[in-house]
Design an enzyme around this catalytic site. Structure first.
Site, short mmCIF file in Angstrom:
data_model
loop_
_atom_site.label_atom_id
_atom_site.label_comp_id
_atom_site.label_asym_id
_atom_site.label_seq_id
_atom_site.Cartn_x
_atom_site.Cartn_y
_atom_site.Cartn_z
N PRO A 10 0.79 -1.23 0.00
CA PRO A 10 0.00 0.00 0.00
C PRO A 10 0.83 1.28 0.00
CG PRO A 10 -0.05 -1.05 2.16
CD PRO A 10 0.57 -2.03 1.20
N ASN A 11 0.31 2.24 -0.76
CA ASN A 11 0.83 3.61 -0.84
C ASN A 11 2.11 3.74 -1.66
OD1 ASN A 11 -1.26 4.77 0.85
ND2 ASN A 11 -0.28 3.68 2.54
N ARG A 18 4.98 11.12 -2.40
CA ARG A 18 4.67 10.77 -1.01
C ARG A 18 5.89 11.01 -0.12
NH1 ARG A 18 4.71 4.59 1.27
NH2 ARG A 18 3.88 5.08 3.33
N TYR A 23 11.06 9.12 1.49
CA TYR A 23 11.11 8.07 0.47
C TYR A 23 11.83 8.49 -0.81
CZ TYR A 23 7.78 5.79 3.54
OH TYR A 23 7.19 5.21 4.62
N ASN A 74 8.08 -5.60 -0.78
CA ASN A 74 7.94 -4.42 0.06
C ASN A 74 6.46 -4.35 0.43
OD1 ASN A 74 7.80 -2.04 1.39
ND2 ASN A 74 8.88 -0.83 -0.16
N ALA A 77 3.12 -0.71 4.91
CA ALA A 77 2.66 -0.74 6.30
C ALA A 77 2.17 -2.12 6.73
CB ALA A 77 1.55 0.30 6.48
N HIS A 80 4.09 -4.34 9.19
CA HIS A 80 4.03 -4.20 10.64
C HIS A 80 2.72 -4.72 11.23
CE1 HIS A 80 7.33 -1.64 9.50
NE2 HIS A 80 6.52 -0.79 8.87
N ASP A 87 1.66 -15.53 6.89
CA ASP A 87 1.18 -16.89 6.69
C ASP A 87 1.25 -17.29 5.21
OD1 ASP A 87 0.72 -17.24 9.37
OD2 ASP A 87 -1.48 -17.12 9.23
N GLU A 98 12.64 -9.44 2.01
CA GLU A 98 11.90 -8.25 2.42
C GLU A 98 12.72 -7.00 2.10
OE1 GLU A 98 11.00 -8.34 6.61
OE2 GLU A 98 10.39 -6.23 6.64
N HIS A 100 12.73 -2.51 2.10
CA HIS A 100 12.13 -1.21 2.41
C HIS A 100 13.05 -0.13 1.87
CE1 HIS A 100 9.23 -3.14 5.01
NE2 HIS A 100 10.22 -3.85 5.49
N LEU A 101 12.43 0.93 1.37
CA LEU A 101 13.20 2.09 0.92
C LEU A 101 13.88 2.77 2.10
CD1 LEU A 101 10.23 3.16 -1.23
CD2 LEU A 101 12.49 2.84 -2.26
N SER A 102 13.12 2.97 3.17
CA SER A 102 13.63 3.66 4.34
C SER A 102 14.21 2.65 5.33
CB SER A 102 12.50 4.45 5.01
OG SER A 102 11.48 3.56 5.47
N ARG A 107 13.20 4.70 12.40
CA ARG A 107 11.97 5.48 12.36
C ARG A 107 11.12 5.21 13.61
NH1 ARG A 107 9.20 4.92 6.72
NH2 ARG A 107 8.06 6.71 7.58
N ARG A 111 7.35 0.88 13.59
CA ARG A 111 7.91 0.31 12.34
C ARG A 111 9.06 -0.66 12.61
NH1 ARG A 111 5.50 3.58 8.34
NH2 ARG A 111 5.14 5.70 9.09
C1 DQA Z 1 8.19 1.14 3.74
C2 DQA Z 1 8.31 1.34 5.26
C3 DQA Z 1 6.97 1.12 5.93
O1 DQA Z 1 7.08 1.34 7.33
C4 DQA Z 1 5.94 2.08 5.38
O2 DQA Z 1 4.67 1.81 5.95
C5 DQA Z 1 5.87 2.07 3.89
C6 DQA Z 1 7.11 2.02 3.14
C7 DQA Z 1 9.52 1.49 3.02
O3 DQA Z 1 9.68 1.05 1.88
O4 DQA Z 1 10.36 2.20 3.58
O5 DQA Z 1 4.79 2.17 3.30
O6 DQA Z 1 7.91 -0.22 3.49
#
Ligand code: DQA
Length: 145
Positions: A10-11, A18, A23, A74, A77, A80, A87, A98, A100-102, A107, A111
Site C-alpha cells: 500500500p501507498n 509521497r 522516500y 515491500n 505498512a 508491521h 502466513d 523483504e 524497504h526504501l527507508s 523510524r 515500524r
Molecule cells: C516502507 C516502510 C513502511 O514502514 C511504510 O509503511 C511504507 C514504506 C519502506 O519502503 O520504507 O509504506 O515499506
C-alpha cells in the site's frame, strides 16, 4: 529464464510525491525500471506488481508459487500489521527477500517490528530504490545456489 516477483504494497504507487523527505523523489515506475535493469543484468525475468489491498497481495503470493522462483516484497505498512501476509509466505514456501526504501529501524517504534522478517530469507532496508536492486542480487545468488 528464472522469474522473480517484485511485489509492492500500500501507498507505494504514490512514490515520488509521497513524503519525499523519507522516500525520495523516485517514482514506482523508476523503481520498476531499476528492477528490470537489474534483472536483465543478472539474467532474471522480473514481474513487478503493486496493490493497496492486503487480500490482493495474498493472492499474488499464492500465484507466485506457480510462476516464480522467489519474491522481493515491500509490504509497506502491512509489514508491521499483517499475519495474513506472513502466513502466505510460509504457505507458498518460496524464498522471499523483504525490502524497504527507508531504514525502518531508524523510524517510529511501531515500524521496528516486522511480521515478514522472521519468515524471510533476509531483509534489506534503508537504501532507497537501491534496496530493491540489492534484494534482487541477493535472491538471484540464492537461487543460483
Ligand atoms: C516502507 C516502510 C513502511 O514502514 C511504510 O509503511 C511504507 C514504506 C519502506 O519502503 O520504507 O509504506 O515499506
Amino acid at each position: 529464464m528464472t522469474s522473480i516477483l517484485v511485489l509492492n504494497g500500500p501507498n507505494l504507487n504514490l512514490l515520488g510525491t509521497r513524503e519525499p523527505a523519507v522516500y525520495g523523489a523516485a517514482t514506482l515506475a523508476d523503481v520498476r525500471t531499476l528492477c528490470e535493469e537489474t534483472g536483465a543484468r543478472l539474467g532474471l525475468s522480473i514481474d513487478f506488481r503493486q496493490s493497496n489491498h492486503e487480500g490482493a497481495l495474498v493472492d499474488a503470493l499464492h500465484e507466485a508459487r506457480e510462476r516464480h522462483a522467489g519474491v522481493v516484497l515491500n509490504a509497506g505498512a502491512y509489514t508491521h500489521t499483517s499475519v495474513a501476509l506472513r502466513d502466505a509466505i510460509t504457505a507458498i514456501g518460496l524464498p522471499v527477500v523483504e525490502v524497504h526504501l527507508s531504514n525502518i529501524h531508524a523510524r517510529e517504534p511501531f515500524r521496528h517490528h516486522s511480521h515478514i522478517a522472521p519468515v524471510a530469507l533476509g531483509m534489506i532496508c534503508g537504501f532507497g530504490p537501491r534496496s530493491y536492486a540489492l534484494a534482487i542480487e541477493a535472491l538471484g545468488a540464492h537461487l543460483a545456489g
